[in-house]
Write a protein that holds these residues in place. Structure first.
Motif, PDB file in Angstrom:
ATOM      1  N   CYS A 477       7.454  11.465   5.749  1.00 44.10           N
ATOM      2  CA  CYS A 477       7.448   9.997   5.552  1.00 44.10           C
ATOM      3  C   CYS A 477       6.678   9.852   4.280  1.00 44.10           C
ATOM      4  CB  CYS A 477       6.693   9.230   6.500  1.00 44.10           C
ATOM      5  SG  CYS A 477       6.550   7.467   6.283  1.00 44.10           S
ATOM      6  N   SER A 479       4.876   6.587   1.418  1.00 50.63           N
ATOM      7  CA  SER A 479       4.805   5.221   1.461  1.00 50.63           C
ATOM      8  C   SER A 479       3.418   5.070   0.380  1.00 50.63           C
ATOM      9  CB  SER A 479       4.830   4.570   2.598  1.00 50.63           C
ATOM     10  OG  SER A 479       3.569   4.821   3.354  1.00 50.63           O
ATOM     11  N   GLU A 483       0.070   0.349   2.826  1.00 51.14           N
ATOM     12  CA  GLU A 483       1.414  -0.355   3.123  1.00 51.14           C
ATOM     13  C   GLU A 483       2.140   0.248   4.272  1.00 51.14           C
ATOM     14  OE1 GLU A 483       3.880  -0.787  -0.146  1.00 51.14           O
ATOM     15  OE2 GLU A 483       2.271  -1.469  -1.551  1.00 51.14           O
ATOM     16  N   LYS A 485       5.086   0.903   6.666  1.00 48.56           N
ATOM     17  CA  LYS A 485       6.487   1.303   6.344  1.00 48.56           C
ATOM     18  C   LYS A 485       7.054   1.787   7.764  1.00 48.56           C
ATOM     19  CE  LYS A 485       9.561   4.556   3.930  1.00 48.56           C
ATOM     20  NZ  LYS A 485       9.716   5.598   2.937  1.00 48.56           N
ATOM     21  N   LYS A 486       8.273   1.387   8.018  1.00 46.36           N
ATOM     22  CA  LYS A 486       9.134   1.522   9.255  1.00 46.36           C
ATOM     23  C   LYS A 486       9.808   2.928   9.003  1.00 46.36           C
ATOM     24  CE  LYS A 486       9.221  -2.981  11.088  1.00 46.36           C
ATOM     25  NZ  LYS A 486      10.215  -4.286  11.573  1.00 46.36           N
ATOM     26  N   VAL A 487       9.736   3.828  10.200  1.00 43.20           N
ATOM     27  CA  VAL A 487      10.597   5.108   9.981  1.00 43.20           C
ATOM     28  C   VAL A 487      11.370   5.013  11.366  1.00 43.20           C
ATOM     29  CG1 VAL A 487      10.245   7.548   9.748  1.00 43.20           C
ATOM     30  CG2 VAL A 487       8.883   6.009   8.712  1.00 43.20           C
TER      31      VAL A 487
END
Length: 535
Positions: A477, A479, A483, A485-487
């Protein structure tokens, strides 16, 4: 029995048929005087009756010498109805010749005496016959089976404070005119395990509170609710608590509740292979003699349900680990076992080769070794999976035969090695871990009868430990800092059934090589969650 049935019975009466005298020899190790192993009886009905009467007289004298109390049992009461009628007829005919018979035949004077002659009607004799045979067998149990209770060494599991405050059951022979020292030993055993186990067994009971302390002083009223015997089984088989005993009524009041408890108790006994023919109604409507039989049987059998060894399964999460249990047969008879997995995590363990285990008997090769210089030995071996057969043919040397060579002796050595290997049997046990917590189960090897031969129950404790976690996948992942961040994480179910999975997020890679810390961290998170809701 008709003449045709009697003929068929005699034809089927082979040398392997056991009699009452064989049972007494098995129990006492003594042969009754004057009674041989031959089971042939005279063809003449009167002579056969007189021989049976003499054998019954010897039987009663032997049992009385061992401590049996049978003053009301006469030898003629043990005869069949037709033989009893012949006995009465002979006594009546010879009544007038008593003086001559006593003078002429001192040896058989008691046989033809009418000193204890009781003439009974057919219906009365049938009742008397049932009564005396029942009393005789009960006295055999009393003098030969019950004394074995004192020879067993039962492990003292702990020193209980509750038992110390309870009145003691004295073990001195003259301290009771009701129970023998062996029966009082059983009562003490019941009291100890009930007091030890009752708070543990019914701590989370679904049908009542923990049952109160009780002083167990009999084999009927104190056992009819099933709680004492359930606590006894739980002391040796604690895995039965969650599956059976938590559903029992701890303060039963109605006949239905008593029966409910006893049905659960009998079901638990069947689960662990305690093969005694008893029904739930025999417990909730007890006969003290029957209950004594049950308690003596449990006293003999339950100590074998304590695990003698622990088999450990260590490996990675979701990995399959295989361990072997090697059994050896020290006897000269074939042993057969039924393997059963019980306990909390029994479903995680597997017996891939089935549940039936057959172990070949011990074979003695000393006779071959002693005679190897005098005879030639021809052996043939057939080995096919579970079947093993060895044929030995020995013949004397003649002038035309060669002497026993070293090669033939080498063959004998190889054969004996194979025979010894067949005396051993390995059982494969597979375990597949599903959770991080240690899994526990018990492997029971319950003996099955082979030609009337039983082995003792063998018990092994099975425990697992996850030593390593192999990641199913790696998700990368990226980002910017700070911030969100949707995973999306795709999870595949590794099991054959649907399930609810708990997701735990840990911020350290060291947990992957230390699974026990994952388990501890999950418990800490659960405790923190509970504290949050309490606030």
């Amino acid at each position: 029995m008709t003449s045709s049935h009697e003929k068929d019975f005699k034809q089927n009466l082979g040398k392997d048929t056991k009699t009452l005298h064989d049972m007494l020899f098995h129990l006492s190790g003594q042969l009754l005087p004057g009674i041989t192993s031959s089971r042939s009886l005279p063809l003449d009905p009167v002579e056969r009756m007189l021989q049976l009467h003499g054998q019954h007289s010897t039987l009663l004298a032997f049992l009385k010498s061992q401590g049996a109390y049978l003053p009301h049992v006469l030898p003629e009461f043990l005869l069949e109805p037709d033989d009893y009628k012949r006995w009465i007829k002979v006594q009546t005919v010879l009544k007038g010749h008593m003086a001559e018979l006593k003078k002429g035949d001192v040896k058989n004077s008691d046989i033809y005496s009418n000193k204890h002659l009781f003439i009974l009607e057919d219906s009365t004799f049938e009742k008397m016959s049932k009564r005396v045979w029942t009393d005789l067998l009960l006295q055999v149990y009393k003098v030969f089976v019950l004394p074995c209770v004192s020879s067993h060494s039962v492990t003292d599991l702990s020193n209980l404070e509750g038992v110390q405050n309870m009145p003691r059951i004295k073990s001195e022979p003259l301290s009771s005119n009701i129970y023998s020292p062996y029966e009082r030993t059983i009562l003490t055993w019941l009291n100890k395990h009930y007091e030890k186990s009752r708070k543990t067994v019914w701590r989370d009971c679904q049908k009542g509170e923990v049952p109160p302390m009780r002083w167990i002083v009999n084999f009927d009223r104190d056992l009819l609710d099933g709680l004492v015997l359930a606590a006894l089984l739980a002391a040796y088989c604690p895995y039965l608590i969650a599956t059976h005993f938590v559903r029992m009524y701890t303060n039963p009041r109605t006949p239905e509740q008593f029966l409910h408890n006893c049905l659960i108790l009998v079901s638990a006994m069947h689960t662990v292979g305690l093969a005694i023919d008893i029904k739930a109604t025999d417990i909730c409507d007890p006969n003290p003699v029957t209950m004594l039989f049950l308690c003596v049987y449990l006293h003999e059998s339950l100590p074998h349900y304590l695990p003698k060894n622990t088999i450990e399964f260590t490996g990675a999460l979701h990995a399959t680990v295989v361990k072997q249990v090697r059994l050896k047969n020290p006897s000269s008879k074939t042993l057969m076992y039924n393997a059963v997995l019980v306990g909390r995590d029994a479903d995680d363990f597997l017996l891939p080769r089935g549940n039936t285990v057959i172990i070949a008997p011990k074979y003695n090769g000393l006779e071959i070794a002693k005679r190897r210089t005098k005879v030639n030995i021809c052996m043939k071996i057939t080995y096919e999976e579970e079947k093993f057969q060895i044929n030995i043919v020995r013949f004397k040397k003649t002038q035309h035969e060669e002497k026993c060579t070293s090669s033939s002796l080498a063959k004998v050595a190889v054969i004996m090695k194979v025979v010894n290997q067949m005396r051993q049997k390995s059982i494969n046990v597979e375990f597949t871990s599903r959770f991080l917590r240690p899994a526990e189960a018990v492997l029971l090897l319950i003996s099955k009868s082979v030609g009337g031969i039983h082995g003792v129950t063998l018990t092994f404790s099975l425990k697992s430990e996850v030593k390593h976690i192999e990641p199913a996948d790696v998700l990368k992942c990226k980002s910017p800092c700070y911030e969100l961040k949707k995973v999306i994480l795709n999870v595949a179910n590794p099991f054959g059934t649907d399930g609810i999975f708990r997701v735990i997020l840990l911020e350290s890679t060291s947990y992957l090589v230390q699974p026990e810390e994952v388990y501890q961290a999950r418990q800490v998170k659960e405790e923190q969650t509970f504290r949050y809701f309490d606030l």
